[in-house]
Design a protein around this motif. Structure first.
Motif, PDB file in Angstrom:
ATOM      1  N   UNK A  12       0.821  -1.194   0.000  1.00 29.41           N
ATOM      2  CA  UNK A  12       0.000   0.000   0.000  1.00 29.41           C
ATOM      3  C   UNK A  12       0.866   1.259   0.000  1.00 29.41           C
ATOM      4  N   UNK A  13       0.344   2.313  -0.588  1.00 31.49           N
ATOM      5  CA  UNK A  13       0.973   3.630  -0.543  1.00 31.49           C
ATOM      6  C   UNK A  13      -0.013   4.558   0.167  1.00 31.49           C
ATOM      7  N   UNK A  14       0.153   4.759   1.461  1.00 29.61           N
ATOM      8  CA  UNK A  14      -0.803   5.572   2.227  1.00 29.61           C
ATOM      9  C   UNK A  14      -0.866   7.013   1.720  1.00 29.61           C
ATOM     10  N   UNK A  15      -2.067   7.548   1.681  1.00 30.95           N
ATOM     11  CA  UNK A  15      -2.283   8.925   1.263  1.00 30.95           C
ATOM     12  C   UNK A  15      -2.663   9.769   2.473  1.00 30.95           C
ATOM     13  N   UNK A  16      -1.940  10.862   2.677  1.00 33.09           N
ATOM     14  CA  UNK A  16      -2.260  11.819   3.733  1.00 33.09           C
ATOM     15  C   UNK A  16      -2.848  13.060   3.070  1.00 33.09           C
ATOM     16  N   UNK A  17      -4.051  13.419   3.449  1.00 31.31           N
ATOM     17  CA  UNK A  17      -4.741  14.561   2.853  1.00 31.31           C
ATOM     18  C   UNK A  17      -4.404  15.837   3.617  1.00 31.31           C
ATOM     19  N   UNK A  18      -4.176  16.913   2.881  1.00 28.95           N
ATOM     20  CA  UNK A  18      -3.765  18.178   3.502  1.00 28.95           C
ATOM     21  C   UNK A  18      -4.477  19.356   2.851  1.00 28.95           C
ATOM     22  N   UNK A  19      -4.599  20.428   3.614  1.00 27.83           N
ATOM     23  CA  UNK A  19      -5.218  21.643   3.093  1.00 27.83           C
ATOM     24  C   UNK A  19      -6.636  21.806   3.603  1.00 27.83           C
ATOM     25  N   UNK A  20      -6.816  22.627   4.623  1.00 28.71           N
ATOM     26  CA  UNK A  20      -8.150  22.844   5.178  1.00 28.71           C
ATOM     27  C   UNK A  20      -8.557  21.832   6.231  1.00 28.71           C
ATOM     28  N   UNK A  21      -7.620  21.023   6.698  1.00 29.44           N
ATOM     29  CA  UNK A  21      -7.920  20.040   7.751  1.00 29.44           C
ATOM     30  C   UNK A  21      -7.769  20.714   9.108  1.00 29.44           C
ATOM     31  N   UNK A  22      -8.802  20.601   9.941  1.00 27.05           N
ATOM     32  CA  UNK A  22      -8.753  21.256  11.253  1.00 27.05           C
ATOM     33  C   UNK A  22      -9.270  20.371  12.379  1.00 27.05           C
ATOM     34  N   UNK A  23     -10.411  19.726  12.160  1.00 17.32           N
ATOM     35  CA  UNK A  23     -11.114  19.034  13.237  1.00 17.32           C
ATOM     36  C   UNK A  23     -11.120  17.520  13.069  1.00 17.32           C
ATOM     37  N   UNK A  24     -11.613  16.844  14.100  1.00 18.74           N
ATOM     38  CA  UNK A  24     -11.789  15.391  14.036  1.00 18.74           C
ATOM     39  C   UNK A  24     -12.741  15.032  12.897  1.00 18.74           C
ATOM     40  N   UNK A  25     -13.760  15.883  12.691  1.00 20.13           N
ATOM     41  CA  UNK A  25     -14.716  15.647  11.602  1.00 20.13           C
ATOM     42  C   UNK A  25     -14.015  15.728  10.243  1.00 20.13           C
ATOM     43  N   UNK A  26     -13.085  16.655  10.114  1.00 22.69           N
ATOM     44  CA  UNK A  26     -12.325  16.768   8.862  1.00 22.69           C
ATOM     45  C   UNK A  26     -11.505  15.507   8.617  1.00 22.69           C
ATOM     46  N   UNK A  27     -10.895  15.002   9.671  1.00 22.68           N
ATOM     47  CA  UNK A  27     -10.088  13.780   9.558  1.00 22.68           C
ATOM     48  C   UNK A  27     -10.959  12.618   9.099  1.00 22.68           C
ATOM     49  N   UNK A  28     -12.104  12.453   9.749  1.00 24.81           N
ATOM     50  CA  UNK A  28     -13.004  11.349   9.411  1.00 24.81           C
ATOM     51  C   UNK A  28     -13.537  11.488   7.989  1.00 24.81           C
ATOM     52  N   UNK A  29     -13.786  12.728   7.567  1.00 26.65           N
ATOM     53  CA  UNK A  29     -14.328  12.963   6.221  1.00 26.65           C
ATOM     54  C   UNK A  29     -13.358  12.489   5.149  1.00 26.65           C
ATOM     55  N   UNK A  30     -12.086  12.834   5.281  1.00 26.68           N
ATOM     56  CA  UNK A  30     -11.129  12.432   4.244  1.00 26.68           C
ATOM     57  C   UNK A  30     -10.796  10.944   4.345  1.00 26.68           C
ATOM     58  N   UNK A  31     -10.880  10.403   5.545  1.00 31.30           N
ATOM     59  CA  UNK A  31     -10.652   8.959   5.687  1.00 31.30           C
ATOM     60  C   UNK A  31     -11.773   8.168   5.035  1.00 31.30           C
ATOM     61  N   UNK A  32     -12.974   8.704   5.096  1.00 29.80           N
ATOM     62  CA  UNK A  32     -14.108   8.049   4.428  1.00 29.80           C
ATOM     63  C   UNK A  32     -13.919   8.047   2.908  1.00 29.80           C
TER      64      UNK A  32
END
Length: 349
Positions: A203-223
């Motif tokens: 696997x090549x893990x992807x870390x999303x960046x730009x506008x991430x602030x809250x736990x909800x933001x983390x869960x949103x991009x993980x979804x």
């Protein structure tokens, strides 16, 4: 993902690299101590060295060694430590080599495509990861690494249009809201990564960046399929951030209406805070450099609009008249200074 966990990454979080001097050993070490990945920006990290004005190259590399060693002490051996090295800088290759010599865990590279990064980081010495802004850049880079070096990224950082600092989009796209959103870019990049995951059998893990602030933001991009996130602006509001208190308070005082997209000498647009420096630049068209620290490959001191090194050093030291203050789109949420640990616990506890 297992390779990151085996190396010591307990949380799917990278603290974004912020130069000049905003994320050095203090911030990176504190983030790593929580089990996440701290990041030291290599950009003119030696600005506090006595000989920086005379010998910026030597000062930067000496300081980088110091910062990595100190970050390791502060982390207590927990989490991971990375450097954020900008391809556009003249010292990019030397900084990467020094970081590897000092036992850095990962090299994250953006502000241009790090096409020959595998040459600088022997396999098994440190993880290599590009910062990309979409599927096209990911495909070009990973195809190059595969064909030329028989290697692929250990993870990738996908930086969307709401990030602070230098952006991998056209200025008009960001200003007019035409750039693809982070959540639209994630599946596009994952599709590209899939073929290289199959080729290399991991696997090549992807870390999303730009506008991430809250736990909800983390869960949103993980979804959407991201493994984790990279966050920068929120970590400015921490006790451990290496910038001056005046720098932190200046950004805390700003809101979304105070942000603008600027044209950087690096050759990329950037998101920054409207400031007296940018106002003067708008009026005069050029603020001639008083001194050259030989930082950017493409810079011609005789014609460049302004010296980005001087502007960023002024900012980190709290000089609100001459400083250039980069920030992500969530600046209005930056309201207080708290310990790094508090932010990480809020996100992942």
């Amino acid at each position: 993902m297992d390779h990151l966990k085996k190396r010591g990454l307990e949380l799917p979080l990278i603290q974004g690299g912020m130069g000049v001097g905003v994320s050095l050993s203090g911030l990176a070490g504190a983030v790593a101590k929580t089990g996440a990945m701290g990041s030291i920006s290599t950009a003119d990290c030696g600005y506090r060295e006595e000989d920086f004005l005379r010998c910026p190259e030597e000062a930067n590399l000496r300081a980088l060694r110091k910062e990595i060693r100190r970050a390791k002490e502060l982390s207590g051996g927990r989490g991971l430590l990375s450097v954020n090295a900008m391809v556009a800088t003249r010292q990019w290759a030397d900084a990467v080599k020094v970081a590897v010599e000092e036992g850095i865990d990962a090299v994250i590279s953006g502000a241009g495509l790090p096409l020959n990064l595998p040459e600088l980081v022997p396999e098994g010495k440190a993880f290599i990861a590009p910062i990309i802004s979409g599927g096209r850049a990911a495909k070009i880079l990973l195809k190059n690494w595969s064909q030329k070096y028989g290697r692929t990224a250990d993870f990738v950082v996908l930086e969307g249009p709401l990030a602070g600092g230098h952006l991998g989009f056209k200025a008009s796209e960001v200003e007019e809201g035409k750039a693809k959103s982070l959540t639209a870019l994630i599946p596009e990049v994952l599709s590209v990564l899939q073929s290289f995951e199959e080729e290399f059998g991991r696997r090549i893990p992807l870390f999303a960046a730009g506008g991430i602030w809250s736990r909800e933001d983390v869960l949103r991009v993980q979804e959407e399929g991201a493994y984790g996130v990279q966050m920068a602006t929120r970590f400015i509001g921490t006790m451990e951030c290496d910038a001056s208190n005046a720098y932190k308070q200046y950004l805390i005082s700003k809101g979304k209406e105070d942000l603008d997209i600027i044209h950087s000498p690096v050759g990329m647009p950037g998101r920054a805070v409207k400031s007296p420096f940018l106002e003067q630049l708008g009026l005069t068209g050029r603020i001639p450099p008083k001194h050259c620290s030989r930082c950017i490959n493409s810079c011609d001191p005789g014609t460049v609009k302004y010296c980005i090194t001087h502007a960023l050093i002024s900012a980190v030291e709290g000089n609100t008249e001459e400083g250039l203050f980069f920030s992500g789109a969530n600046i209005d949420k930056l309201q207080e200074i708290v310990p790094v640990k508090e932010i990480v616990e809020e996100l992942f506890s």
